[in-house]
Design an enzyme around this catalytic site. Structure first.
Site, mmCIF file in Angstrom:
data_model
loop_
_atom_site.group_PDB
_atom_site.id
_atom_site.type_symbol
_atom_site.label_atom_id
_atom_site.label_comp_id
_atom_site.label_asym_id
_atom_site.label_seq_id
_atom_site.Cartn_x
_atom_site.Cartn_y
_atom_site.Cartn_z
ATOM 1 N N CYS A 120 0.133 3.722 2.787
ATOM 2 C CA CYS A 120 0.638 3.184 4.060
ATOM 3 C C CYS A 120 2.128 3.479 4.208
ATOM 4 O O CYS A 120 2.598 3.818 5.300
ATOM 5 C CB CYS A 120 0.417 1.672 4.141
ATOM 6 N N CYS A 173 0.833 -1.204 0.000
ATOM 7 C CA CYS A 173 0.000 0.000 0.000
ATOM 8 C C CYS A 173 0.871 1.259 0.000
ATOM 9 O O CYS A 173 1.561 1.548 0.984
ATOM 10 C CB CYS A 173 -0.912 -0.043 1.229
#
Length: 145
Positions: free
Chosen positions: A71, A68
């Protein structure tokens, strides 16, 4: 105000799953040891109960994934801000691909998703990436709660 990376309910329905490889396992091990004293990984429900629910100080929980991009942008900044608080707040990192049961238990449908726990109760949270000022405000609100 809050931007979220919507991925649907990818855990509950097994739509997306990343299998750990030797390379990602070694990356996770290296990253694990690079955390400051106030940051730790959670790998199981038991670990979560012991280190988050039973904690005597507030704990911010970062549900994330290695694949991600948002993230990867949020995680290091959140770690830096928590480490700068000298133990007044802790950060638990939960990789949703390795702890799917916890992700399902907390209804995680987008990453990054961040919750704050105090005295064993979830008190606030957000999904997506916040700027530095918003992160500071979030941590201040957690400490003041």
């Amino acid at each position: 105000m809050q931007k979220a990376l919507k991925l649907g309910s990818f855990f509950a329905r097994s739509a997306i799953s990343v299998k750990p490889t030797l390379a990602t396992s070694k990356m996770t091990q290296l990253r694990h040891f690079s955390h400051g004293a106030s940051v730790f990984d959670i790998d199981s429900v038991e670990d979560f109960t012991e280190k988050v629910i039973q904690s005597s100080v507030p704990v911010i929980v970062d549900f994330h994934a290695e694949w991600c991009g948002p993230c990867q942008a949020l995680g290091p900044r959140l770690e830096e801000k928590v480490n700068g608080r000298q133990g007044s707040v802790l950060l638990a990192k939960i990789n949703v691909d390795h702890a799917g049961e916890l992700a399902m238990d907390y209804g995680i449908s987008a990453v990054p998703t961040v919750f704050a726990f105090k005295n064993g109760e979830k008190i606030s949270g957000f999904s997506g990436v916040l700027d530095d000022e918003q992160l500071d405000d979030f941590i201040e609100d957690v400490l003041a709660a």
